[in-house]
Write a protein that holds these residues in place. Structure first.
Motif, PDB file in Angstrom:
ATOM      1  N   MET A 217       1.638 -15.796  -8.980  1.00 32.70           N
ATOM      2  CA  MET A 217       0.338 -16.474  -8.896  1.00 32.70           C
ATOM      3  C   MET A 217      -0.390 -16.206  -7.585  1.00 32.70           C
ATOM      4  N   ARG A 218      -0.035 -15.161  -6.888  1.00 33.37           N
ATOM      5  CA  ARG A 218      -0.704 -14.775  -5.646  1.00 33.37           C
ATOM      6  C   ARG A 218      -1.331 -13.404  -5.838  1.00 33.37           C
ATOM      7  N   ARG A 219      -2.613 -13.286  -5.499  1.00 35.80           N
ATOM      8  CA  ARG A 219      -3.349 -12.038  -5.646  1.00 35.80           C
ATOM      9  C   ARG A 219      -3.515 -11.394  -4.274  1.00 35.80           C
ATOM     10  N   ILE A 220      -3.039 -10.154  -4.155  1.00 33.03           N
ATOM     11  CA  ILE A 220      -3.205  -9.363  -2.934  1.00 33.03           C
ATOM     12  C   ILE A 220      -4.067  -8.170  -3.297  1.00 33.03           C
ATOM     13  N   ARG A 221      -5.168  -8.001  -2.598  1.00 33.34           N
ATOM     14  CA  ARG A 221      -6.129  -6.972  -2.966  1.00 33.34           C
ATOM     15  C   ARG A 221      -6.698  -6.300  -1.731  1.00 33.34           C
ATOM     16  N   GLY A 222      -7.161  -5.048  -1.935  1.00 37.43           N
ATOM     17  CA  GLY A 222      -7.880  -4.316  -0.891  1.00 37.43           C
ATOM     18  C   GLY A 222      -7.048  -4.051   0.346  1.00 37.43           C
ATOM     19  N   GLU A 223      -7.665  -4.329   1.492  1.00 34.27           N
ATOM     20  CA  GLU A 223      -7.023  -4.067   2.781  1.00 34.27           C
ATOM     21  C   GLU A 223      -5.807  -4.958   3.028  1.00 34.27           C
ATOM     22  N   GLU A 224      -5.708  -6.037   2.300  1.00 34.78           N
ATOM     23  CA  GLU A 224      -4.552  -6.924   2.481  1.00 34.78           C
ATOM     24  C   GLU A 224      -3.251  -6.260   2.038  1.00 34.78           C
ATOM     25  N   LEU A 225      -3.359  -5.244   1.175  1.00 38.28           N
ATOM     26  CA  LEU A 225      -2.163  -4.534   0.724  1.00 38.28           C
ATOM     27  C   LEU A 225      -1.495  -3.761   1.853  1.00 38.28           C
ATOM     28  N   LYS A 226      -2.279  -3.375   2.881  1.00 39.69           N
ATOM     29  CA  LYS A 226      -1.733  -2.576   3.985  1.00 39.69           C
ATOM     30  C   LYS A 226      -0.904  -3.413   4.955  1.00 39.69           C
ATOM     31  N   THR A 227      -1.058  -4.714   4.933  1.00 38.24           N
ATOM     32  CA  THR A 227      -0.316  -5.583   5.863  1.00 38.24           C
ATOM     33  C   THR A 227       0.721  -6.459   5.167  1.00 38.24           C
TER      34      THR A 227
ATOM     35  N   TRP B 220       0.832  -1.208   0.000  1.00 39.54           N
ATOM     36  CA  TRP B 220       0.000   0.000   0.000  1.00 39.54           C
ATOM     37  C   TRP B 220       0.865   1.256   0.000  1.00 39.54           C
ATOM     38  N   GLU B 221       1.960   1.230   0.752  1.00 36.47           N
ATOM     39  CA  GLU B 221       2.872   2.375   0.794  1.00 36.47           C
ATOM     40  C   GLU B 221       3.565   2.577  -0.563  1.00 36.47           C
ATOM     41  N   ILE B 222       3.848   1.477  -1.256  1.00 35.43           N
ATOM     42  CA  ILE B 222       4.478   1.597  -2.573  1.00 35.43           C
ATOM     43  C   ILE B 222       3.527   2.266  -3.557  1.00 35.43           C
ATOM     44  N   LEU B 223       2.239   1.854  -3.561  1.00 27.89           N
ATOM     45  CA  LEU B 223       1.263   2.464  -4.455  1.00 27.89           C
ATOM     46  C   LEU B 223       1.024   3.933  -4.080  1.00 27.89           C
ATOM     47  N   THR B 224       1.042   4.217  -2.779  1.00 28.53           N
ATOM     48  CA  THR B 224       0.839   5.601  -2.339  1.00 28.53           C
ATOM     49  C   THR B 224       1.977   6.498  -2.812  1.00 28.53           C
ATOM     50  N   TYR B 225       3.182   5.964  -2.753  1.00 30.86           N
ATOM     51  CA  TYR B 225       4.350   6.762  -3.189  1.00 30.86           C
ATOM     52  C   TYR B 225       4.234   7.107  -4.673  1.00 30.86           C
ATOM     53  N   HIS B 226       3.907   6.138  -5.527  1.00 31.93           N
ATOM     54  CA  HIS B 226       3.814   6.427  -6.958  1.00 31.93           C
ATOM     55  C   HIS B 226       2.624   7.329  -7.281  1.00 31.93           C
ATOM     56  N   GLU B 227       1.569   7.249  -6.475  1.00 25.39           N
ATOM     57  CA  GLU B 227       0.423   8.130  -6.705  1.00 25.39           C
ATOM     58  C   GLU B 227       0.759   9.569  -6.330  1.00 25.39           C
ATOM     59  N   GLU B 228       1.541   9.731  -5.261  1.00 23.01           N
ATOM     60  CA  GLU B 228       1.920  11.085  -4.847  1.00 23.01           C
ATOM     61  C   GLU B 228       2.903  11.715  -5.814  1.00 23.01           C
ATOM     62  N   CYS B 229       3.683  10.859  -6.485  1.00 18.78           N
ATOM     63  CA  CYS B 229       4.615  11.406  -7.480  1.00 18.78           C
ATOM     64  C   CYS B 229       3.878  11.993  -8.675  1.00 18.78           C
ATOM     65  N   GLY B 230       2.677  11.516  -8.955  1.00 16.43           N
ATOM     66  CA  GLY B 230       1.867  12.067 -10.022  1.00 16.43           C
ATOM     67  C   GLY B 230       2.238  11.601 -11.404  1.00 16.43           C
ATOM     68  N   LYS B 231       3.066  10.565 -11.521  1.00 17.56           N
ATOM     69  CA  LYS B 231       3.477  10.099 -12.839  1.00 17.56           C
ATOM     70  C   LYS B 231       2.539   9.027 -13.403  1.00 17.56           C
ATOM     71  N   SER B 232       1.821   8.365 -12.504  1.00 15.97           N
ATOM     72  CA  SER B 232       1.017   7.232 -12.938  1.00 15.97           C
ATOM     73  C   SER B 232      -0.482   7.456 -12.785  1.00 15.97           C
TER      74      SER B 232
END
Length: 275
Positions: free
Chosen positions: A138-148, A107-119
Protein backbone atom coordinates in the motif's frame (compact mmCIF):
# COMPACT_ATOMS: atom_id res chain seq x y z
CA UNK A 1 -3.26 9.23 11.78
CA UNK A 2 -1.56 12.59 11.48
CA UNK A 3 0.74 13.39 14.39
CA UNK A 4 1.21 9.74 15.40
CA UNK A 5 4.34 9.03 17.41
CA UNK A 6 5.90 6.31 19.54
CA UNK A 7 8.29 6.44 22.49
CA UNK A 8 11.35 4.20 22.33
CA UNK A 9 13.17 3.27 25.55
CA UNK A 10 16.88 2.99 24.73
CA UNK A 11 19.43 0.80 26.60
CA UNK A 12 20.97 3.91 28.23
CA UNK A 13 17.66 4.67 29.98
CA UNK A 14 16.69 7.58 27.73
CA UNK A 15 13.40 7.84 25.91
CA UNK A 16 13.27 8.89 22.27
CA UNK A 17 10.11 10.09 20.53
CA UNK A 18 9.86 8.94 16.91
CA UNK A 19 7.23 10.30 14.53
CA UNK A 20 5.65 7.54 12.46
CA UNK A 21 2.96 6.93 9.85
CA UNK A 22 0.87 3.82 9.23
CA UNK A 23 3.38 2.74 6.54
CA UNK A 24 6.49 3.28 8.68
CA UNK A 25 8.39 0.03 9.10
CA UNK A 26 9.62 -1.32 12.41
CA UNK A 27 13.16 -1.31 11.04
CA UNK A 28 12.84 2.40 10.26
CA UNK A 29 11.81 3.09 13.89
CA UNK A 30 14.88 1.19 15.11
CA UNK A 31 17.17 3.15 12.81
CA UNK A 32 15.70 6.53 13.81
CA UNK A 33 15.95 5.78 17.54
CA UNK A 34 19.50 4.43 17.25
CA UNK A 35 20.57 7.40 15.15
CA UNK A 36 19.50 9.86 17.85
CA UNK A 37 21.37 8.00 20.62
CA UNK A 38 24.35 6.75 18.61
CA UNK A 39 23.64 2.99 18.62
CA UNK A 40 24.15 0.47 15.85
CA UNK A 41 20.67 -0.44 14.53
CA UNK A 42 21.84 -3.88 13.31
CA UNK A 43 22.40 -5.01 16.90
CA UNK A 44 18.93 -4.23 18.30
CA UNK A 45 15.36 -5.38 17.99
CA UNK A 46 12.14 -3.71 19.06
CA UNK A 47 9.83 -4.96 21.77
CA UNK A 48 6.26 -3.92 22.63
CA UNK A 49 5.12 -5.12 26.05
CA UNK A 50 6.09 -8.84 26.00
CA UNK A 51 6.02 -9.21 22.21
CA UNK A 52 8.97 -8.97 19.84
CA UNK A 53 8.10 -7.04 16.68
CA UNK A 54 8.91 -8.19 13.16
CA UNK A 55 11.28 -5.70 11.54
CA UNK A 56 9.67 -6.25 8.12
CA UNK A 57 6.22 -5.28 9.42
CA UNK A 58 4.73 -1.78 9.49
CA UNK A 59 2.98 0.23 12.17
CA UNK A 60 -0.40 -0.56 10.61
CA UNK A 61 0.09 -4.33 10.60
CA UNK A 62 1.99 -4.49 13.89
CA UNK A 63 -1.07 -3.15 15.73
CA UNK A 64 0.80 -0.38 17.56
CA UNK A 65 -1.45 2.23 19.21
CA UNK A 66 -0.65 5.92 19.16
CA UNK A 67 1.92 7.10 21.72
CA UNK A 68 2.80 3.58 22.76
CA UNK A 69 6.07 2.77 24.49
CA UNK A 70 8.59 0.47 22.80
CA UNK A 71 11.86 -0.91 24.04
CA UNK A 72 15.15 -1.54 22.25
CA UNK A 73 16.41 -5.04 23.01
CA UNK A 74 19.82 -6.34 22.00
CA UNK A 75 19.58 -8.96 19.27
CA UNK A 76 21.15 -12.40 19.69
CA UNK A 77 22.72 -12.25 16.22
CA UNK A 78 23.47 -8.90 14.54
CA UNK A 79 21.77 -8.33 11.20
CA UNK A 80 23.89 -8.49 8.09
CA UNK A 81 23.32 -7.46 4.47
CA UNK A 82 21.84 -10.43 2.63
CA UNK A 83 20.43 -11.16 -0.80
CA UNK A 84 16.75 -10.61 -1.44
CA UNK A 85 14.78 -12.40 -4.15
CA UNK A 86 12.78 -9.64 -5.86
CA UNK A 87 9.80 -10.48 -8.06
CA UNK A 88 8.44 -7.63 -10.19
CA UNK A 89 4.87 -7.99 -11.50
CA UNK A 90 4.17 -5.86 -14.57
CA UNK A 91 0.84 -4.77 -16.03
CA UNK A 92 1.25 -7.23 -18.90
CA UNK A 93 1.30 -10.14 -16.43
CA UNK A 94 5.03 -10.79 -16.76
CA UNK A 95 7.10 -11.77 -13.68
CA UNK A 96 10.72 -10.58 -13.45
CA UNK A 97 12.73 -12.44 -10.83
CA UNK A 98 16.30 -11.83 -9.68
CA UNK A 99 18.39 -11.68 -6.47
CA UNK A 100 19.66 -8.31 -5.22
CA UNK A 101 21.39 -7.05 -2.11
CA UNK A 102 19.21 -5.36 0.49
CA UNK A 103 21.08 -2.10 -0.12
CA UNK A 104 20.05 -2.00 -3.81
CA UNK A 105 17.71 0.82 -4.84
CA UNK A 106 14.52 0.28 -6.78
CA UNK A 107 15.87 2.35 -9.66
CA UNK A 108 18.88 0.03 -9.96
CA UNK A 109 16.57 -3.00 -10.00
CA UNK A 110 14.52 -1.56 -12.89
CA UNK A 111 17.71 -0.58 -14.71
CA UNK A 112 19.06 -4.12 -14.43
CA UNK A 113 15.92 -5.70 -15.94
CA UNK A 114 15.84 -3.08 -18.70
CA UNK A 115 19.45 -3.79 -19.64
CA UNK A 116 18.72 -7.49 -19.78
CA UNK A 117 16.23 -6.76 -22.56
CA UNK A 118 13.64 -9.29 -21.43
CA UNK A 119 11.00 -6.84 -20.27
CA UNK A 120 11.32 -3.94 -22.70
CA UNK A 121 11.49 -0.31 -21.63
CA UNK A 122 10.86 -0.11 -17.86
CA UNK A 123 12.25 3.43 -17.49
CA UNK A 124 10.39 5.84 -19.81
CA UNK A 125 12.29 8.76 -21.28
CA UNK A 126 11.75 12.20 -19.71
CA UNK A 127 10.21 13.48 -22.96
CA UNK A 128 7.37 10.97 -22.73
CA UNK A 129 5.92 12.68 -19.63
CA UNK A 130 5.61 9.29 -17.94
CA UNK A 131 7.31 7.87 -14.88
CA UNK A 132 7.64 4.40 -13.35
CA UNK A 133 5.69 3.52 -10.19
CA UNK A 134 6.42 0.73 -7.70
CA UNK A 135 3.75 -0.35 -5.20
CA UNK A 136 4.68 -2.33 -2.09
CA UNK A 137 2.32 -2.93 0.86
CA UNK A 138 0.00 0.00 0.00
CA UNK A 139 2.96 2.35 -0.49
CA UNK A 140 3.57 4.04 -3.84
CA UNK A 141 7.14 4.96 -4.81
CA UNK A 142 7.42 6.92 -8.02
CA UNK A 143 9.82 9.04 -10.07
CA UNK A 144 12.95 10.31 -8.38
CA UNK A 145 12.00 8.62 -5.13
CA UNK A 146 12.98 5.29 -6.70
CA UNK A 147 16.64 6.40 -6.74
CA UNK A 148 16.80 6.79 -2.95
CA UNK A 149 14.53 3.96 -1.80
CA UNK A 150 16.35 0.71 -1.06
CA UNK A 151 15.01 -2.71 -0.19
CA UNK A 152 16.30 -2.24 3.34
CA UNK A 153 14.35 1.01 3.72
CA UNK A 154 11.24 -0.97 2.75
CA UNK A 155 12.00 -3.33 5.67
CA UNK A 156 13.16 -6.14 3.36
CA UNK A 157 16.54 -7.16 4.75
CA UNK A 158 16.30 -10.75 3.45
CA UNK A 159 13.96 -13.35 2.00
CA UNK A 160 11.56 -12.72 -0.88
CA UNK A 161 9.28 -9.87 -1.91
CA UNK A 162 6.96 -8.95 -4.74
CA UNK A 163 6.78 -5.45 -6.22
CA UNK A 164 4.02 -4.15 -8.46
CA UNK A 165 5.28 -2.13 -11.45
CA UNK A 166 3.27 0.32 -13.56
CA UNK A 167 3.71 3.52 -15.55
CA UNK A 168 1.77 6.73 -14.86
CA UNK A 169 1.78 10.30 -16.12
CA UNK A 170 4.22 12.83 -14.71
CA UNK A 171 1.32 15.19 -14.10
CA UNK A 172 -0.07 13.45 -11.08
CA UNK A 173 -3.76 12.65 -10.99
CA UNK A 174 -3.95 14.02 -7.45
CA UNK A 175 -5.23 17.35 -8.73
CA UNK A 176 -8.11 15.73 -10.59
CA UNK A 177 -8.85 13.53 -7.59
CA UNK A 178 -8.95 16.55 -5.31
CA UNK A 179 -10.88 18.81 -7.69
CA UNK A 180 -13.54 16.26 -8.59
CA UNK A 181 -15.11 16.16 -5.09
CA UNK A 182 -15.15 19.98 -5.05
CA UNK A 183 -17.21 20.06 -8.23
CA UNK A 184 -19.52 17.44 -6.79
CA UNK A 185 -20.00 19.41 -3.59
CA UNK A 186 -20.84 22.56 -5.52
CA UNK A 187 -23.42 20.81 -7.65
CA UNK A 188 -24.84 19.08 -4.60
CA UNK A 189 -25.14 22.42 -2.83
CA UNK A 190 -26.97 23.91 -5.81
CA UNK A 191 -29.31 20.94 -5.95
CA UNK A 192 -29.93 21.23 -2.23
CA UNK A 193 -30.71 24.96 -2.52
CA UNK A 194 -33.13 24.29 -5.38
CA UNK A 195 -34.77 21.53 -3.38
CA UNK A 196 -35.23 23.81 -0.38
CA UNK A 197 -36.66 26.57 -2.58
CA UNK A 198 -39.18 24.20 -4.17
CA UNK A 199 -40.08 22.91 -0.72
CA UNK A 200 -40.80 26.45 0.49
CA UNK A 201 -43.01 27.10 -2.53
CA UNK A 202 -44.94 23.88 -1.91
CA UNK A 203 -45.51 24.73 1.75
CA UNK A 204 -46.68 28.26 0.89
CA UNK A 205 -49.08 26.90 -1.74
CA UNK A 206 -50.49 24.40 0.74
CA UNK A 207 -50.97 27.13 3.36
CA UNK A 208 -52.83 29.37 0.89
CA UNK A 209 -55.08 26.51 -0.20
CA UNK A 210 -55.91 25.69 3.40
CA UNK A 211 -56.85 29.32 4.10
CA UNK A 212 -59.23 29.31 1.12
CA UNK A 213 -60.96 26.11 2.17
CA UNK A 214 -61.21 27.05 5.87
CA UNK A 215 -64.88 27.82 6.92
CA UNK A 216 -65.72 31.34 8.03
CA UNK A 217 -66.12 31.83 11.78
CA UNK A 218 -68.89 34.15 12.97
CA UNK A 219 -67.59 37.13 14.87
CA UNK A 220 -68.90 37.23 18.44
CA UNK A 221 -69.40 40.62 20.02
CA UNK A 222 -67.09 41.07 23.02
CA UNK A 223 -69.96 42.42 25.16
CA UNK A 224 -72.12 39.40 24.56
CA UNK A 225 -70.88 36.46 26.51
CA UNK A 226 -72.22 33.02 26.04
CA UNK A 227 -73.36 31.60 29.34
CA UNK A 228 -73.98 27.96 29.40
CA UNK A 229 -76.72 26.77 31.78
CA UNK A 230 -75.47 24.88 34.75
CA UNK A 231 -76.67 21.39 35.23
CA UNK A 232 -78.45 20.85 38.54
CA UNK A 233 -77.29 17.86 40.53
CA UNK A 234 -79.69 14.98 40.51
CA UNK A 235 -81.37 14.35 43.82
CA UNK A 236 -81.29 10.81 45.00
CA UNK A 237 -84.73 9.50 45.94
CA UNK A 238 -84.85 8.22 49.47
CA UNK A 239 -86.96 5.15 49.98
CA UNK A 240 -90.20 5.89 51.85
CA UNK A 241 -91.50 3.92 54.74
CA UNK A 242 -94.49 2.87 52.73
CA UNK A 243 -92.24 1.10 50.28
CA UNK A 244 -90.88 -1.23 52.98
CA UNK A 245 -92.38 -4.74 52.87
CA UNK A 246 -94.90 -5.60 55.62
CA UNK A 247 -94.68 -8.78 57.60
CA UNK A 248 -97.64 -11.07 57.53
CA UNK A 249 -99.49 -11.72 60.85
CA UNK A 250 -98.66 -15.42 60.68
CA UNK A 251 -94.93 -14.67 60.72
CA UNK A 252 -95.35 -12.29 63.66
CA UNK A 253 -97.27 -14.83 65.72
CA UNK A 254 -94.79 -17.59 65.01
CA UNK A 255 -91.89 -15.39 66.14
CA UNK A 256 -93.69 -14.50 69.39
CA UNK A 257 -94.45 -18.16 70.13
CA UNK A 258 -90.83 -19.10 69.63
CA UNK A 259 -89.70 -16.48 72.15
CA UNK A 260 -92.19 -17.68 74.78
CA UNK A 261 -91.14 -21.34 74.33
CA UNK A 262 -87.53 -20.37 74.93
CA UNK A 263 -88.46 -18.57 78.20
CA UNK A 264 -90.43 -21.58 79.47
CA UNK A 265 -87.54 -23.90 78.74
CA UNK A 266 -85.28 -21.71 80.84
CA UNK A 267 -87.71 -21.91 83.84
CA UNK A 268 -88.10 -25.75 83.64
CA UNK A 269 -84.36 -26.34 83.80
CA UNK A 270 -83.26 -27.93 87.16
CA UNK A 271 -81.49 -25.59 89.50
CA UNK A 272 -78.03 -26.58 90.79
CA UNK A 273 -77.78 -27.66 94.47
CA UNK A 274 -75.72 -25.12 96.36
CA UNK A 275 -75.75 -27.01 99.72
Amino acid sequence: MAGTCVTVLCPNGRRVVVTVTPNTSILQIIEDACKKEGFNPDQYKLKHLHRMLDISSTVRYAGLPNKCQLELVEADVPRTVENVTVIIATDSGERLTHDFLATTTLWEILTYHEECGKSGNLLPSPDSECEPVIVFTMRRIRGEELKTTTLRSLAIPSGKCMLRYSVSSVHSSKQTIVSTPLVKTRTSRQDEAEHLESKKQDTSAQASSQEKTRPEVQNIHPDKTCVQPRLQPMQQEQPSCQSLPKLSPDLVCSSQSIVSDVNHSKIDLPQPNTT
